[in-house]
Scaffold this active site. Structure first.
Site, mmCIF file in Angstrom:
data_model
loop_
_atom_site.group_PDB
_atom_site.id
_atom_site.type_symbol
_atom_site.label_atom_id
_atom_site.label_comp_id
_atom_site.label_asym_id
_atom_site.label_seq_id
_atom_site.Cartn_x
_atom_site.Cartn_y
_atom_site.Cartn_z
ATOM 1 N N GLY A 62 0.819 -1.198 0.000
ATOM 2 C CA GLY A 62 0.000 0.000 0.000
ATOM 3 C C GLY A 62 0.853 1.248 0.000
ATOM 4 C CG HIS A 226 -1.054 -0.214 7.423
ATOM 5 N ND1 HIS A 226 -0.448 -1.400 7.761
ATOM 6 C CD2 HIS A 226 -0.719 0.040 6.136
ATOM 7 C CE1 HIS A 226 0.228 -1.865 6.718
ATOM 8 N NE2 HIS A 226 0.085 -1.010 5.719
ATOM 9 C CB CYS A 413 18.557 40.392 21.324
ATOM 10 S SG CYS A 413 19.859 41.639 21.261
ATOM 11 C CB SER A 456 24.555 39.036 18.036
ATOM 12 O OG SER A 456 24.230 37.864 18.764
#
Length: 592
Positions: A62, A226, A413, A456
């Site tokens: 399948g 399945h 930051c 940074s």
């Protein structure tokens, strides 16, 4: 609550045929039989029944398990793969079409996963093909280790270990072996492998609702590919615990699913079930390798990590372990052009880790400097005060920076800058030669590089390296030398980062500061006074970023109206440490 699943598809009834069309367009070594929609067969483009002088290896099942099975069609692996509809065994006519399309005089091996529909359809096709004169053998793979040993006729389910059987059989066929020998190697390989899966969610069929069987804090052990129920539904556990349970189940001496004992050689497959990130699969692989070696005393010879046999968009993974000898390893390492077989996993395993090369920072050169008397000069005292003030200012500003960044970036930051500042405060006690300004600036860059990630961190390291290059070799550093160093640092950051004035970055604080600093020094101002005045320009420049449209960094993806009320966090950080350093220098130089 169940809801309609979201899929990037057209008509749900066409997903398999459209997948096949896309696959063969992507890989020129593949073709498909022109029998849509009933016959869905992918085969090697270089194979013709009239001239093919090797055993054909065919598998299928399948759809919904991609890349299995069609993704493993290629020299050295499968000759053809048959696709049924999603989670539905392929019909007999499709299987027969594949056999007729690729089987030459040496015959054909069918490799079938142990599901009732697959066994019946492939079995009937095999009998029909034999009646037409084809030489044919069939190997059924049942590698599931999740459920207790079956007492009925169903047997163990076929799972991702089937892919390893494909590879062994494909390599044997490619080596020119007879049908009997290829089938024997495939059957032997199928008896050496065990698999168990775990899932965080159930896959959603195209056009169907998403199942809510597993809630947000649950997971299922032994779930089938399945979506059929597994061994148990349990509370969500850390992956190390899950991996340990799976290994214990596969290698259980009571069930004896696989003939693996202490001292055995094995190969390991970590298979994603469709929606599991590669990061999570690698974390599972890390745990599995270590535990197999240390707790079970087996030698892990090969590791295959990726998505090989999925269940649509199911979140989870399966682990397959196969006992290996040199013959098995030779088959697994044999070359193949099947596009989804993992490249680079073959060969002996070197040590997983090696020592990190010793960086130059805080090393011989610095130790030589530290070996000298460290009574600080006046310049050294001033530099120490400036660095300490700047770092402490950033530490105190962490929450504000994070708040600003949460509105215009990814919200870290302040945390990132805090790590750098904390490292500077720690390292300045042990490896900053304060009497040597150039070397100290260089060491600041090394501290930042060690702990600050992202953009940074690297930009500040570039900033320090450029300043170091400007200051190096200068015995007495005046205000103008510092101004030149700042200018050089800004130029380097602009060159490698791509930003300039008006881009809404830290340069919008540093560029006006640099300009005012040079201007005031040229006008004859005392250096510390010029430093303080330039720091006011830095703050003004940082505040002005509220009115700028970002052209660099993550803020460049944010709408202008969302940026209007928030200054750029990087610019505010730069202005803040710059001003703190300026005020500290001014205070240090004031008469007591």
């Amino acid at each position: 609550m169940a809801y309609q699943g979201k899929k990037l598809i057209n008509d749900p009834n066409d997903v398999v045929t459209e997948f096949i069309e896309g696959l063969v367009e992507t890989y020129p070594g593949m073709q498909y039989l022109d029998g849509f929609p009933q016959i869905k067969v992918v085969l090697r483009a270089d194979v013709s029944t009239a001239t093919y002088d090797k055993v054909a290896v065919i598998s299928g099942g399948g759809s919904g398990h991609e890349p299995a099975h069609a993704g493993f069609v290629g020299p050295g692996m499968l000759t053809a793969a048959i696709s049924g509809d999603v989670f539905t065994s392929p019909p007999v006519d499709s299987i027969l079409a594949a056999i007729r399309a690729v089987t030459g005089p040496k015959g054909c091996l069918l490799i079938v996963k142990n599901y009732t529909g697959d066994r019946l359809n492939f079995g009937l096709a095999a009998e029909q093909a034999k009646s037409e004169g084809y030489k044919l053998e069939m190997v059924i793979v049942g590698d599931d280790c999740a459920l207790p040993p079956p007492r009925g006729i169903a047997g163990r389910r076929g799972l991702a270990g089937t892919i390893l059987v494909h590879k062994v059989a494909g390599a044997a066929a490619d080596a020119g072996l007879s049908l009997a020998d290829v089938a024997a190697e495939a059957k032997h390989a199928s008896e050496l492998v065990g698999t168990m899966g775990v899932a965080l969610s159930v896959g959603t069929l195209p056009g169907q609702v998403t199942s809510d069987r597993l809630g947000p804090k649950l997971m299922e052990l032994g779930l089938g590919i399945h979506g059929e129920p597994g061994a148990a539904v349990i509370d969500l556990q850390p992956v190390n615990v899950v991996v340990s349970h799976v290994l214990e189940q596969i290698l259980s001496p009571e069930t004896k699913y696989v003939p693996i004992t202490r001292g055995s050689r094995v190969v390991l497959m970590i298979n994603g079930l469709g929606a599991t990130p590669m990061m999570e699969l690698m974390i599972a692989a890390r745990k599995a390798v270590g535990e197999l070696q240390l707790s079970y005393g087996v030698a892990v010879e090969r590791v295959y990590t990726g998505s090989f046999m999925t269940s649509l968009d199911m979140a989870g993974f399966s682990i397959s372990i196969m006992k290996a000898d040199q013959a098995i390893l030779q088959r697994l390492d044999a070359p193949t052009k099947a596009p989804y077989w993992p490249v680079g996993a073959e060969g002996d395993r070197p040590p997983a880790k090696i020592p990190v090369p010793v960086p130059p920072s805080c090393s011989a050169r610095t130790e030589e400097i530290l070996g000298q008397p460290q009574e600080l000069t006046k310049q050294g005292c001033i530099l120490e005060a400036a660095i300490e003030a700047a770092a402490k200012e950033i530490i105190g500003l962490r929450d504000n920076l994070n708040e600003w960044d949460s509105k215009v970036g990814d919200g870290d930051c302040g945390t990132t800058m805090h790590r750098g500042a904390a490292a500077i405060l720690e390292d300045m006690k042990i490896c900053y030669p304060m009497n040597n300004a150039a070397e100290t600036v260089n060491e600041i860059g090394a501290s930042i590089r060690r702990v600050m990630g992202g953009t940074s961190g690297i930009l500040y390291d570039i900033f320090c390296k450029a300043a170091y290059a400007s200051l190096k070799g200068t015995s007495i550093i005046t205000g103008k030398e510092w101004a030149n160093a700042l200018e050089a640092s800004i130029a380097a950051v602009s060159k490698y980062g791509g930003a300039s004035a008006g881009y809404r970055t830290m340069l919008d604080a540093l560029i006006p500061a640099s300009a005012v600093l040079k201007e005031r020094l040229d006008a004859g101002d005392e250096p510390s006074t010029a430093f303080v005045v330039s720091s006011e320009a830095a703050l003004s420049g940082a505040q002005s970023t509220k009115h700028m449209q970002a052209q660099a960094g993550r803020s460049s993806y944010i709408a202008a109206d969302l940026l209007a009320s928030v200054p750029d966090p990087g610019a505010m950080a730069a202005a803040s440490w710059y001003r703190a350093a300026a005020l500290a220098v001014k205070a240090k130089l004031q008469p007591s």
